[in-house]
Design a protein around this motif. Structure first.
Motif, PDB file in Angstrom:
ATOM      1  N   PRO A 179     -18.099 -53.576 -27.240  1.00 36.86           N
ATOM      2  CA  PRO A 179     -17.920 -55.012 -27.502  1.00 36.86           C
ATOM      3  C   PRO A 179     -19.217 -55.776 -27.259  1.00 36.86           C
ATOM      4  O   PRO A 179     -20.191 -55.209 -26.759  1.00 36.86           O
ATOM      5  CB  PRO A 179     -16.867 -55.394 -26.456  1.00 36.86           C
ATOM      6  N   PRO A 180     -19.251 -57.069 -27.624  1.00 37.29           N
ATOM      7  CA  PRO A 180     -20.432 -57.871 -27.279  1.00 37.29           C
ATOM      8  C   PRO A 180     -20.541 -57.973 -25.765  1.00 37.29           C
ATOM      9  O   PRO A 180     -19.607 -58.423 -25.116  1.00 37.29           O
ATOM     10  CB  PRO A 180     -20.131 -59.237 -27.912  1.00 37.29           C
ATOM     11  N   TYR A 181     -21.679 -57.523 -25.221  1.00 31.95           N
ATOM     12  CA  TYR A 181     -21.769 -57.490 -23.757  1.00 31.95           C
ATOM     13  C   TYR A 181     -23.015 -58.146 -23.185  1.00 31.95           C
ATOM     14  O   TYR A 181     -23.283 -58.076 -21.986  1.00 31.95           O
ATOM     15  CB  TYR A 181     -21.635 -56.062 -23.238  1.00 31.95           C
ATOM     16  N   ILE A 182     -23.822 -58.761 -24.024  1.00 30.77           N
ATOM     17  CA  ILE A 182     -25.033 -59.386 -23.492  1.00 30.77           C
ATOM     18  C   ILE A 182     -24.672 -60.784 -22.963  1.00 30.77           C
ATOM     19  O   ILE A 182     -24.071 -61.586 -23.681  1.00 30.77           O
ATOM     20  CB  ILE A 182     -26.121 -59.471 -24.577  1.00 30.77           C
ATOM     21  N   PRO A 183     -25.007 -61.062 -21.697  1.00 30.77           N
ATOM     22  CA  PRO A 183     -24.702 -62.396 -21.158  1.00 30.77           C
ATOM     23  C   PRO A 183     -25.402 -63.479 -21.980  1.00 30.77           C
ATOM     24  O   PRO A 183     -26.522 -63.280 -22.456  1.00 30.77           O
ATOM     25  CB  PRO A 183     -25.256 -62.345 -19.731  1.00 30.77           C
ATOM     26  N   LYS A 184     -24.713 -64.615 -22.095  1.00 28.83           N
ATOM     27  CA  LYS A 184     -25.240 -65.737 -22.872  1.00 28.83           C
ATOM     28  C   LYS A 184     -26.663 -66.124 -22.473  1.00 28.83           C
ATOM     29  O   LYS A 184     -27.470 -66.528 -23.318  1.00 28.83           O
ATOM     30  CB  LYS A 184     -24.292 -66.919 -22.637  1.00 28.83           C
ATOM     31  N   LEU A 189     -31.682 -62.081 -26.197  1.00 31.22           N
ATOM     32  CA  LEU A 189     -30.986 -62.540 -27.408  1.00 31.22           C
ATOM     33  C   LEU A 189     -31.951 -63.250 -28.366  1.00 31.22           C
ATOM     34  O   LEU A 189     -31.711 -63.294 -29.565  1.00 31.22           O
ATOM     35  CB  LEU A 189     -29.828 -63.481 -27.042  1.00 31.22           C
ATOM     36  N   ALA A 190     -33.026 -63.804 -27.811  1.00 35.95           N
ATOM     37  CA  ALA A 190     -33.984 -64.540 -28.643  1.00 35.95           C
ATOM     38  C   ALA A 190     -35.221 -63.701 -28.950  1.00 35.95           C
ATOM     39  O   ALA A 190     -36.258 -64.226 -29.331  1.00 35.95           O
ATOM     40  CB  ALA A 190     -34.394 -65.828 -27.933  1.00 35.95           C
ATOM     41  N   GLY A 208     -21.030 -61.796 -20.124  1.00 36.25           N
ATOM     42  CA  GLY A 208     -21.193 -60.441 -20.645  1.00 36.25           C
ATOM     43  C   GLY A 208     -19.996 -59.540 -20.387  1.00 36.25           C
ATOM     44  O   GLY A 208     -19.938 -58.417 -20.885  1.00 36.25           O
ATOM     45  N   LEU A 209     -19.027 -60.017 -19.591  1.00 36.23           N
ATOM     46  CA  LEU A 209     -17.881 -59.172 -19.231  1.00 36.23           C
ATOM     47  C   LEU A 209     -16.567 -59.656 -19.835  1.00 36.23           C
ATOM     48  O   LEU A 209     -15.516 -59.031 -19.633  1.00 36.23           O
ATOM     49  CB  LEU A 209     -17.736 -59.104 -17.704  1.00 36.23           C
ATOM     50  N   ALA A 210     -16.616 -60.755 -20.596  1.00 35.23           N
ATOM     51  CA  ALA A 210     -15.371 -61.365 -21.090  1.00 35.23           C
ATOM     52  C   ALA A 210     -14.574 -60.387 -21.959  1.00 35.23           C
ATOM     53  O   ALA A 210     -13.348 -60.273 -21.825  1.00 35.23           O
ATOM     54  CB  ALA A 210     -15.684 -62.643 -21.868  1.00 35.23           C
ATOM     55  N   ALA A 211     -15.248 -59.670 -22.847  1.00 32.31           N
ATOM     56  CA  ALA A 211     -14.533 -58.746 -23.736  1.00 32.31           C
ATOM     57  C   ALA A 211     -13.890 -57.614 -22.927  1.00 32.31           C
ATOM     58  O   ALA A 211     -12.762 -57.189 -23.232  1.00 32.31           O
ATOM     59  CB  ALA A 211     -15.476 -58.179 -24.788  1.00 32.31           C
TER      60      ALA A 211
END
Ligand code: GLN
Length: 270
Positions: A179-184, A189-190, A208-211
């Motif tokens: 799943p998407p796991y990179i913290p905001k 990400l940039a 990063g852990l929501a999924a």
């Protein structure tokens, strides 16, 4: 008209990238480039190369320029609607294939399939497996379906957010997800390839852990007794993911290292 022998040294790209782009433009195998480097290249082909070269110099990933990436020895089509398959994700596929080895007609679920690399590779490695793959993105599902068809993998696709994509009452022997796991807040990400990949496949827009929380909490309703849930996760997320699994009652919880020695996959049995 210029020949490849004259054109190639002028490229500002690393030699192997320049070669791959020429192969793509001319639709020829690598051996052709070497055998025919004295053949004149049409202005159209030169123009096409220059365009790809400048996109590459601006940072666009090779996989998007070429339209494919190799994974588990198969060629997967990719588009900017899907994450580019990564070598470390092969560990999740290999783990799933091991887990289902002795189960007759195992039912496998891949949540958030993207290009379909995980689901299709499992189905190809175990043709008895009944593989279901979901994604919330219709554009991603189209890419995944195309890959399954071209590679001859019997995968059933379903659109929707995580378990919502599934028909009620459907249960599995093994559930896998990258799943998407990179913290905001992660600055990566940039940077690099990630700037060009779909944000929805990279970050949960949270810690990063929501999924993982979501998928773990819904797992018992979608797993057979003794069924397994395995994830790919980030380099530092193994302890947090294992804790989520243990709190939800999973047993034999363990983490596995990828080829770089990083704990990359964690899972357990219910
Ligand atoms: N493995 C990707 C990266 O770190 C992230 C993919 C994901 O979030 N599932 O570049």
């Amino acid at each position: 008209m210029a020949t490849l022998r004259e054109l190639m040294p002028g490229s500002r790209l690393p030699r192997f990238e320049s070669r791959m782009l020429w192969q793509h433009v001319l639709q020829v195998p690598r051996s052709w480039l070497i055998a025919h480097d004295d053949k004149p290249i049409s202005p159209e082909a030169q123009q096409a190369y220059v365009q790809l070269e400048s996109r590459r110099l601006a940072g666009e990933p090779m996989a998007y320029l070429l339209g494919y990436r190799e994974f588990m020895g198969h060629r997967f089509d990719v588009s900017p609607s899907v994450l580019i398959p990564r070598p470390e994700t092969e560990l999740l596929v290999e783990t799933a294939v091991q887990l289902i080895r002795d189960i007759p007609s195992p039912a496998v679920l891949d949540l958030g399939t993207g290009s379909g690399a995980i689901a299709v590779s499992i189905a190809l490695a175990n043709p008895d497996a009944q593989v279901v793959a979901t994604d919330v993105s219709l554009a991603a599902l189209k890419v995944a379906q195309g890959n399954a068809r071209r590679l001859g993998a019997a995968v059933q696709f379903a659109q929707g957010s995580w378990y919502q994509a599934l028909p009620p009452g459907k249960v599995f022997d093994v559930i896998v997800s990258n799943p998407p796991y990179i913290p905001k807040i992660d600055p990566h990400l940039a940077q690099g390839d990630l700037r060009f990949e779909p944000a929805i496949a990279l970050t949960d827009g949270d810690d990063g852990l929501a999924a993982y929380r979501h998928i773990v909490s819904g797992a018992s309703a979608h797993l057979h007794d003794g069924g397994a849930l395995y994830f790919e996760h980030g380099w530092d997320q193994a302890p947090a993911v294992c804790e989520l699994l243990q709190q939800a009652g999973f047993r034999q919880v363990r983490s596995l290292p990828d080829l770089a020695g990083i704990l990359r996959v964690s899972g357990g049995h219910l």
